[in-house]
Motif scaffolding. Structure first.
Motif, PDB file in Angstrom:
ATOM      1  N   ILE A  19      -1.776   2.987   2.045  1.00 25.50           N
ATOM      2  CA  ILE A  19      -0.373   2.657   1.753  1.00 25.50           C
ATOM      3  C   ILE A  19      -0.156   1.715   2.507  1.00 25.50           C
ATOM      4  O   ILE A  19       1.146   1.139   2.176  1.00 25.50           O
ATOM      5  CB  ILE A  19       0.255   4.111   2.199  1.00 25.50           C
ATOM      6  N   VAL A  20      -0.316   1.183   3.589  1.00 29.94           N
ATOM      7  CA  VAL A  20       0.000  -0.008   4.189  1.00 29.94           C
ATOM      8  C   VAL A  20      -0.098  -1.050   3.204  1.00 29.94           C
ATOM      9  O   VAL A  20       0.562  -2.041   2.932  1.00 29.94           O
ATOM     10  CB  VAL A  20      -0.758  -0.127   5.430  1.00 29.94           C
ATOM     11  N   VAL A  21      -1.463  -1.117   2.573  1.00 29.82           N
ATOM     12  CA  VAL A  21      -1.702  -2.200   1.578  1.00 29.82           C
ATOM     13  C   VAL A  21      -0.837  -2.279   0.400  1.00 29.82           C
ATOM     14  O   VAL A  21      -0.374  -3.200  -0.078  1.00 29.82           O
ATOM     15  CB  VAL A  21      -3.246  -2.119   1.103  1.00 29.82           C
ATOM     16  N   GLN A  22      -0.486  -0.884   0.025  1.00 31.00           N
ATOM     17  CA  GLN A  22       0.464  -0.733  -1.091  1.00 31.00           C
ATOM     18  C   GLN A  22       1.700  -1.483  -0.784  1.00 31.00           C
ATOM     19  O   GLN A  22       2.474  -2.046  -1.687  1.00 31.00           O
ATOM     20  CB  GLN A  22       0.610   0.587  -1.230  1.00 31.00           C
ATOM     21  N   GLY A  23       2.268  -1.183   0.435  1.00 31.38           N
ATOM     22  CA  GLY A  23       3.558  -1.584   0.784  1.00 31.38           C
ATOM     23  C   GLY A  23       3.542  -2.825   0.755  1.00 31.38           C
ATOM     24  O   GLY A  23       4.593  -3.840   0.439  1.00 31.38           O
ATOM     25  N   LEU A  24       2.552  -3.561   1.498  1.00 27.70           N
ATOM     26  CA  LEU A  24       2.240  -5.196   1.320  1.00 27.70           C
ATOM     27  C   LEU A  24       2.279  -5.715   0.029  1.00 27.70           C
ATOM     28  O   LEU A  24       3.039  -6.614  -0.390  1.00 27.70           O
ATOM     29  CB  LEU A  24       1.011  -5.466   2.133  1.00 27.70           C
ATOM     30  N   ALA A  25       1.703  -5.152  -0.876  1.00 28.37           N
ATOM     31  CA  ALA A  25       1.630  -5.391  -2.322  1.00 28.37           C
ATOM     32  C   ALA A  25       3.218  -5.408  -2.919  1.00 28.37           C
ATOM     33  O   ALA A  25       3.528  -6.203  -3.851  1.00 28.37           O
ATOM     34  CB  ALA A  25       0.565  -4.617  -3.101  1.00 28.37           C
ATOM     35  N   PHE A  35       0.567  -1.545 -11.978  1.00 29.79           N
ATOM     36  CA  PHE A  35       0.734  -1.382 -10.383  1.00 29.79           C
ATOM     37  C   PHE A  35       1.422  -0.224  -9.894  1.00 29.79           C
ATOM     38  O   PHE A  35       1.205   0.555  -8.965  1.00 29.79           O
ATOM     39  CB  PHE A  35       1.596  -2.614 -10.155  1.00 29.79           C
ATOM     40  N   TRP A  36       2.521   0.182 -10.822  1.00 30.39           N
ATOM     41  CA  TRP A  36       3.383   1.328 -10.494  1.00 30.39           C
ATOM     42  C   TRP A  36       2.629   2.673 -10.589  1.00 30.39           C
ATOM     43  O   TRP A  36       2.898   3.700  -9.888  1.00 30.39           O
ATOM     44  CB  TRP A  36       4.615   1.329 -11.014  1.00 30.39           C
ATOM     45  N   ILE A  37       1.556   2.823 -11.436  1.00 32.28           N
ATOM     46  CA  ILE A  37       0.782   3.867 -11.677  1.00 32.28           C
ATOM     47  C   ILE A  37       0.263   4.337 -10.266  1.00 32.28           C
ATOM     48  O   ILE A  37       0.284   5.468  -9.622  1.00 32.28           O
ATOM     49  CB  ILE A  37      -0.192   3.747 -12.636  1.00 32.28           C
ATOM     50  N   ILE A  38      -0.408   3.280  -9.613  1.00 32.30           N
ATOM     51  CA  ILE A  38      -0.936   3.615  -8.237  1.00 32.30           C
ATOM     52  C   ILE A  38       0.407   3.788  -7.247  1.00 32.30           C
ATOM     53  O   ILE A  38      -0.091   4.865  -6.457  1.00 32.30           O
ATOM     54  CB  ILE A  38      -1.807   2.229  -7.861  1.00 32.30           C
ATOM     55  N   GLN A  39       1.290   3.341  -7.212  1.00 38.02           N
ATOM     56  CA  GLN A  39       2.273   3.482  -6.284  1.00 38.02           C
ATOM     57  C   GLN A  39       2.853   4.832  -6.641  1.00 38.02           C
ATOM     58  O   GLN A  39       3.085   5.654  -5.556  1.00 38.02           O
ATOM     59  CB  GLN A  39       3.255   2.333  -6.490  1.00 38.02           C
ATOM     60  N   HIS A  40       2.817   5.368  -7.668  1.00 36.73           N
ATOM     61  CA  HIS A  40       3.355   6.857  -7.965  1.00 36.73           C
ATOM     62  C   HIS A  40       2.374   7.692  -7.289  1.00 36.73           C
ATOM     63  O   HIS A  40       2.952   8.935  -7.216  1.00 36.73           O
ATOM     64  CB  HIS A  40       3.621   7.181  -9.237  1.00 36.73           C
ATOM     65  N   GLN A  41       1.227   7.358  -6.878  1.00 36.41           N
ATOM     66  CA  GLN A  41       0.351   8.403  -6.464  1.00 36.41           C
ATOM     67  C   GLN A  41       0.830   8.865  -4.873  1.00 36.41           C
ATOM     68  O   GLN A  41       0.401  10.086  -4.742  1.00 36.41           O
ATOM     69  CB  GLN A  41      -1.037   8.050  -6.625  1.00 36.41           C
ATOM     70  N   MET A  42       1.631   8.255  -4.223  1.00 37.28           N
ATOM     71  CA  MET A  42       2.290   8.721  -3.036  1.00 37.28           C
ATOM     72  C   MET A  42       2.929  10.096  -3.336  1.00 37.28           C
ATOM     73  O   MET A  42       2.918  10.922  -2.403  1.00 37.28           O
ATOM     74  CB  MET A  42       3.167   7.814  -2.721  1.00 37.28           C
TER      75      MET A  42
END
Length: 435
Positions: free
Chosen positions: A324-330, A221-228
């Protein structure tokens, strides 16, 4: 009375705001700085950024043990002194031989801050107002994150990437002055854990199949989040143009988290922690697919979309914001419940020791997320400085495919979490039957 806290509490929260503003201003531009100013290629910049971020998640428990020994006041003064020196060095000496030691200094300074500030908030509040104390703390974190990235945008455009580091140094120097003046005559001690205690806890997690498997699954999960921070800044600037604002795009995440986390937590309060986490995990690949959908929008609307209030935006900007909206919700589904679920997997009686390393997933996701990003950027979104004019004309035609890799990582992690939960339930049921 629930709003009354000692001076050390308010001092810690104010300087936390300064420190977060400095950190996020630099972090959103770190790989850009390493490539555009220092001269590292995308792959090297990715690994350097990953090691830096990973160290900030790995070191705080050990820094906390040092703070216990020397006292929080001395430790926080040392931390902000290190941060000021580190940020100033990044701005004043953007060379390969000086940047790496500066990042190490920042890594150690930042690890002290993480342990000291949270320890101060916990130790200067009572059970009756502790929830409010941490809500204030997390509010300061998000305000600092939002403001730091917002300021980084005009600094980058008008003064250059080096100026962001000078801004960060000024913020941490201001925090140092505030700490020196107002955090005096307060000696707050921590839990008194030794390095041996911490090392035992770490080794238990690394050698526990149940715990390390959970850590690695959530790392997906956080691998994707770190792409910001790893992929998005270079991606949007190279495909959209220098005037694009990855800083403001990244600010969508804390905005969504702050506005949805309480609602999501309330909606999922009667559900098991793993159920809430699974919802978030399945949202993450959808976020990556959103980011990959720019060709579809461009085929419909061309290179510019008309948004409400007279705003125009590039399709890539729009799909990144949507993702990123979907990421924040996740994140709102996962983060509040992860610690609960992790603690349930730890042996009884030592949950606290294990929770000290509950963010080990961010250590792995930082290393892998930034490392993978460097290779994907080099392959699909190469540095324009390395391309001829002829090659540059079509260099980014398949740039959106970067996000398919992260969608695959997210989908695999979500399915792995469901399988993990099923296996753990069966093991626990058999253990209960034998008992």
């Amino acid at each position: 009375m629930s709003w009354r806290f000692p001076r050390a509490f308010w001092t810690a929260n104010i300087v936390e705001l300064f420190e977060r503003a400095a950190y996020y201003a630099v972090f959103i531009a770190l790989t850009l700085y390493l490539t555009n100013i220092v001269g590292f290629d995308d792959i090297a910049a990715g690994w350097i950024g990953g090691v830096f971020s990973a160290g900030l998640y790995f070191l705080p428990p050990f820094a906390g043990a040092v703070a216990d020994r020397i006292g929080f006041r001395k430790a926080i003064i040392l931390a902000f002194a290190l941060l000021t020196v580190g940020y100033f060095t990044l701005g004043a000496a953007p060379y390969k031989l000086t940047v790496l030691p500066a990042l190490v200094v920042l890594m150690f300074g930042g690890s002290f801050i993480k342990s000291i500030i949270t320890g101060t908030v916990a130790k200067t509040s009572e059970p009756g107002n502790r929830a409010r104390a941490f809500s204030i703390f997390y509010g300061m974190v998000n305000v600092g994150s939002f403001s730091g990235k917002s300021i980084a945008y005009p600094l980058r455009l008008n003064l250059g990437l080096e100026a962001i580091n000078y801004y960060a140094a000024a913020m941490t120097l201001l925090a140092l002055v505030v700490v020196y003046l107002f955090y005096r005559n307060v000696e707050i001690k921590g839990e008194g854990k030794t390095f041996a205690d911490l090392w035992r806890g770490l080794m238990r997690i690394l050698t526990s199949p149940r715990l390390i498997t959970l850590v690695l699954i959530v790392a997906g999960f956080w691998i994707i989040q770190h792409q910001m921070y790893a992929t998005m800044p270079k991606y949007v600037l190279r495909t959209v143009g220098r005037e694009a604002s990855p800083e403001w795009i990244a600010n969508v995440n804390p905005f969504v988290v702050v506005t949805t986390v309480l609602l999501v937590t309330q909606l999922m309060r009667k559900r098991q922690a793993v159920t809430s986490m699974a919802v978030g995990m399945f949202l993450m690949p959808l976020s990556a697919l959103c980011m990959a959908s720019s060709p579809l929008l461009e085929s419909w609307f061309g290179s510019s979309l008309q948004l409400p209030f007279g705003i125009t935006a590039h399709p890539i900007t729009v799909v990144l914001i949507a993702g990123i909206v979907v990421q924040g919700l996740a994140e709102s589904f996962i983060s509040p419940r992860y610690l609960e679920f992790f603690s349930l997997q730890a042996p009884r009686g030592v949950e606290g020791l294990y929770l000290g390393f509950s963010h080990l997933h961010s250590f792995f996701s930082s290393l892998l997320g930034f490392g993978i990003s460097g290779y994907l950027l080099a392959a699909y979104v190469p540095d324009p400085a390395t391309l001829s004019p002829e090659a540059l004309a079509h260099a980014y035609d398949r740039s959106y495919e970067v996000w398919y890799y992260f969608a695959a990582i997210g989908a695999f992690s979500a399915l792995a979490l469901l399988l993990y939960a099923r296996i753990v339930r069966r093991i626990d049921a058999r253990a209960a039957a034998r008992a």
